[in-house]
Design an enzyme around this catalytic site. Structure first.
Site, PDB file in Angstrom:
ATOM      1  N   SER A 114       0.819  -1.219   0.000  1.00  0.00           N
ATOM      2  CA  SER A 114       0.000   0.000   0.000  1.00  0.00           C
ATOM      3  C   SER A 114       0.851   1.266   0.000  1.00  0.00           C
ATOM      4  O   SER A 114       0.366   2.328  -0.392  1.00  0.00           O
ATOM      5  CB  SER A 114      -0.942   0.008   1.206  1.00  0.00           C
ATOM      6  OG  SER A 114      -1.909  -0.986   1.038  1.00  0.00           O
ATOM      7  N   HIS A 289      -6.894  -9.885   3.846  1.00  0.00           N
ATOM      8  CA  HIS A 289      -5.706 -10.603   4.339  1.00  0.00           C
ATOM      9  C   HIS A 289      -6.127 -11.777   5.216  1.00  0.00           C
ATOM     10  O   HIS A 289      -5.483 -12.809   5.241  1.00  0.00           O
ATOM     11  CB  HIS A 289      -4.829  -9.674   5.199  1.00  0.00           C
ATOM     12  CG  HIS A 289      -3.893  -8.810   4.401  1.00  0.00           C
ATOM     13  ND1 HIS A 289      -2.845  -9.316   3.680  1.00  0.00           N
ATOM     14  CD2 HIS A 289      -3.847  -7.463   4.224  1.00  0.00           C
ATOM     15  CE1 HIS A 289      -2.192  -8.321   3.090  1.00  0.00           C
ATOM     16  NE2 HIS A 289      -2.791  -7.185   3.407  1.00  0.00           N
TER      17      HIS A 289
HETATM   18 MG    MG Z   1      -4.399   1.559   3.429  1.00  0.00          MG
HETATM   19 ZN    ZN Z   2      -2.556  -5.178   2.651  1.00  0.00          ZN
END
Ligand code: MG
Ligand code: ZN
Length: 391
Positions: A114, A289
């Site tokens: 990210s 996740h």
């Molecule tokens: Mg984020």
């Molecule tokens: Zn992630």
């Protein structure tokens, strides 16, 4: 003599070992949201939400005065379609008339994190895995938020993670690693951002340098609060830090994300020159996740409500471009069953990590037609900059 050398060598090894254990423990606390705690595969939506009515493709203007960019962290096409299914076949996101695909690969890896993913959208450059607001040579580069600020637009960030976390921080901070949370918090003070709402209070007040950045923000003229209702004057800059690190997951945080989006838009739209706002649905990624269908869908539905707030404003305002996308997909989610009437889906997952697949981009408002086709995530920055008319 030999004994002395051995002792100092041992001491050195011991120090290295201690440092290693310390780093691992730090990493563990930062990444604990990735733990798999629930491997359920089906979800039923008990509370479908209403969506905005079908949005017009045509707009009178072709340049926006304001841009609201909403990022669903980890939100791929399956996440969107699963949310659409359990919401009875409708989503605010699905009403947006222009769609495209963003390629999320980063500078040094096929699959991004990210940090690099957010940075590509924020500064328009591919960078290395884990970078934050810096290019592939670790050099700071101005973000769309900072450029907007330089042109006297109002700016804001809203997030359901710590505001210092990779996605929101990519738009305001410049650090060689996304894990430098205290340095990132410090970067908020180097800008004139008008509104920021999210978690991450700890990084502003429990710092190694002993500084209290909330006091410093107050000195700079910010109103500071822990709840949205703590802010008395919506026309003046403010920071709302709701939690020490991340906000609780939905529904435990209530309507914080749509409410914060609504409030930020109210404040930012008081400026004459327009505004840039980034809103992140941070925890879609964490649900993915964990391969936790309940978690990721409750988060995606909540994010869609925030999109609804942005669209409601844009429909009235007529000068606002709304863009919805993701930094990458997470989980390799596949929908293997579902029912529109019963608001259910069944899902399977190929991974507990990020995946390489392109992510959808949805757009509405002046300039939205620029977002069709397949392009690099860095082009989202370039398109926004061009549409704002910045050189
Ligand atoms: Mg984020
Ligand atoms: Zn992630």
């Amino acid at each position: 003599m030999t004994c002395k050398i051995n002792r100092s060598t041992m001491l050195r090894y011991f120090t290295v070992l201690l440092f290693f254990l310390f780093s691992v423990s730090l990493l563990y606390t930062q990444e604990e949201y990735k733990e798999i705690i629930n491997n359920d595969s089906s979800f039923t939506n008990e509370k479908p939400h209403r969506v905005v009515k079908t949005l017009n493709k045509k707009t009178k203007k072709n340049k926006p005065k304001n841009i609201i960019l909403l990022i669903g962290d980890g939100m791929g096409l399956s996440q969107v379609y699963a949310a659409m299914t359990v919401n009875g076949g409708q989503l605010n996101i699905a009403q947006m008339p222009y769609t495209g695909f963003s390629i999320t690969t980063c500078y040094d890896k096929y699959i991004t994190d990210s940090g690099a993913g957010g940075t590509a959208i924020a500064i328009g450059k591919k960078t290395y895995y884990g970078a934050l607001g810096v290019d592939a040579e670790a050099m700071p580069s101005e973000s769309i938020l900072e450029i907007a600020e330089k042109h006297s637009l109002k700016t804001g960030l809203v997030s359901t993670s710590a505001i210092t976390h990779a996605t929101p921080a990519s738009f305001i901070a410049h650090q060689k690693s996304r894990n430098m949370y205290e340095e990132i918090a410090n970067d908020f003070l180097n800008t004139d951002i008008d509104v920021f709402i999210g978690g991450g209070k700890k990084h502003f007040i429990q710092r190694k340098d002993g500084r209290n950045l909330l006091t410093e923000l107050k000195t700079k003229g910010y109103q500071v609060g822990e709840k949205l209702t703590d802010i008395e004057d919506l026309k003046r800059p403010y920071a709302v830090l709701t939690d020490s690190v991340h906000t609780p997951k939905y529904p435990h945080r209530g309507e914080l994300l749509p409410d914060a989006t609504d409030m930020a838009v109210k404040t930012l739209s008081t400026g004459k020159k327009g505004f840039f706002l980034m809103v992140e649905g941070s925890q879609i990624d964490w649900g993915c996740h964990q391969n936790n269908t309940d978690y990721l869908l409750l988060e995606t539905l909540d994010f869609d409500k925030a999109v609804g707030k942005a669209l409601e404003f844009a429909v009235k305002d007529k000068n606002t471009l709304v863009i919805v996308t993701a930094d990458h997909e997470t989980g390799g989610m596949a929908i293997v069953g579902g029912n529109f009437e019963k608001h259910t889906i069944q899902a399977k997952y190929a991974s507990t990590k990020h995946t390489a697949v392109m992510v959808p981009v949805f757009a509405y408002g002046p300039g939205a037609d620029c977002f069709t086709g397949i392009y690099q995530n860095t082009d989202i920055f370039k398109k926004m900059k061009l549409l704002f008319g910045f050189k």
